[in-house]
Design a protein around this motif. Structure first.
Motif, PDB file in Angstrom:
ATOM      1  N   TYR A  55       0.854  -1.181   0.000  1.00  0.00           N
ATOM      2  CA  TYR A  55       0.000   0.000   0.000  1.00  0.00           C
ATOM      3  C   TYR A  55       0.895   1.236   0.000  1.00  0.00           C
ATOM      4  O   TYR A  55       1.801   1.338   0.817  1.00  0.00           O
ATOM      5  CB  TYR A  55      -0.860  -0.045   1.263  1.00  0.00           C
ATOM      6  CG  TYR A  55      -1.726   1.143   1.515  1.00  0.00           C
ATOM      7  CD1 TYR A  55      -3.017   1.193   1.036  1.00  0.00           C
ATOM      8  CD2 TYR A  55      -1.257   2.218   2.265  1.00  0.00           C
ATOM      9  CE1 TYR A  55      -3.827   2.284   1.291  1.00  0.00           C
ATOM     10  CE2 TYR A  55      -2.054   3.315   2.519  1.00  0.00           C
ATOM     11  CZ  TYR A  55      -3.345   3.339   2.029  1.00  0.00           C
ATOM     12  OH  TYR A  55      -4.141   4.429   2.278  1.00  0.00           O
ATOM     13  N   ASP A  57      -0.716   4.668  -0.989  1.00  0.00           N
ATOM     14  CA  ASP A  57      -1.764   5.546  -0.476  1.00  0.00           C
ATOM     15  C   ASP A  57      -3.107   4.996  -0.945  1.00  0.00           C
ATOM     16  O   ASP A  57      -3.158   3.915  -1.524  1.00  0.00           O
ATOM     17  CB  ASP A  57      -1.539   7.025  -0.880  1.00  0.00           C
ATOM     18  CG  ASP A  57      -1.586   7.269  -2.378  1.00  0.00           C
ATOM     19  OD1 ASP A  57      -2.385   6.621  -3.085  1.00  0.00           O
ATOM     20  OD2 ASP A  57      -0.823   8.126  -2.856  1.00  0.00           O
ATOM     21  N   GLU A  58      -4.186   5.718  -0.697  1.00  0.00           N
ATOM     22  CA  GLU A  58      -5.538   5.231  -1.018  1.00  0.00           C
ATOM     23  C   GLU A  58      -5.707   4.763  -2.459  1.00  0.00           C
ATOM     24  O   GLU A  58      -6.511   3.889  -2.737  1.00  0.00           O
ATOM     25  CB  GLU A  58      -6.581   6.325  -0.738  1.00  0.00           C
ATOM     26  CG  GLU A  58      -6.795   6.623   0.725  1.00  0.00           C
ATOM     27  CD  GLU A  58      -7.667   5.597   1.396  1.00  0.00           C
ATOM     28  OE1 GLU A  58      -8.585   5.043   0.768  1.00  0.00           O
ATOM     29  OE2 GLU A  58      -7.417   5.336   2.582  1.00  0.00           O
ATOM     30  N   GLN A  59      -4.970   5.366  -3.381  1.00  0.00           N
ATOM     31  CA  GLN A  59      -5.127   5.075  -4.805  1.00  0.00           C
ATOM     32  C   GLN A  59      -3.922   4.395  -5.439  1.00  0.00           C
ATOM     33  O   GLN A  59      -3.981   3.984  -6.589  1.00  0.00           O
ATOM     34  CB  GLN A  59      -5.418   6.377  -5.573  1.00  0.00           C
ATOM     35  CG  GLN A  59      -6.679   7.103  -5.121  1.00  0.00           C
ATOM     36  CD  GLN A  59      -7.932   6.288  -5.363  1.00  0.00           C
ATOM     37  OE1 GLN A  59      -8.086   5.651  -6.400  1.00  0.00           O
ATOM     38  NE2 GLN A  59      -8.832   6.269  -4.392  1.00  0.00           N
TER      39      GLN A  59
END
Length: 73
Positions: A55, A57-59
């Motif tokens: 991961y 970040d969110e995107q």
């Protein structure tokens, strides 16, 4: 025991598509009122063909084995 809790698609900079799966450890937490109870543990991300995913970040995510950066489609 692990349980698949999410699946989503991502693409890399050259337009190649990847299906990402999120798996979460289910920790036994049975008690008298519910002997089969579980609680959510750590989760991990993998591609549909089994490569580990980090991961960012969110995107944004990184495929560990190749270093390829991918983004949610």
């Amino acid at each position: 025991m692990e349980k698949k809790i999410a699946e989503f698609s991502c693409t890399d900079g050259s337009g190649r598509s990847y299906m990402i799966e999120e798996w979460q450890e289910q920790i036994p937490a049975g008690h008298l009122g519910n002997p089969s109870a579980t609680i959510a543990g750590l989760s991990r991300l993998i591609t549909s063909d089994g490569m580990s995913v980090n991961y960012v970040d969110e995107q944004t995510f990184e495929i560990v084995q190749t270093g390829v950066i991918i983004s949610r489609a």
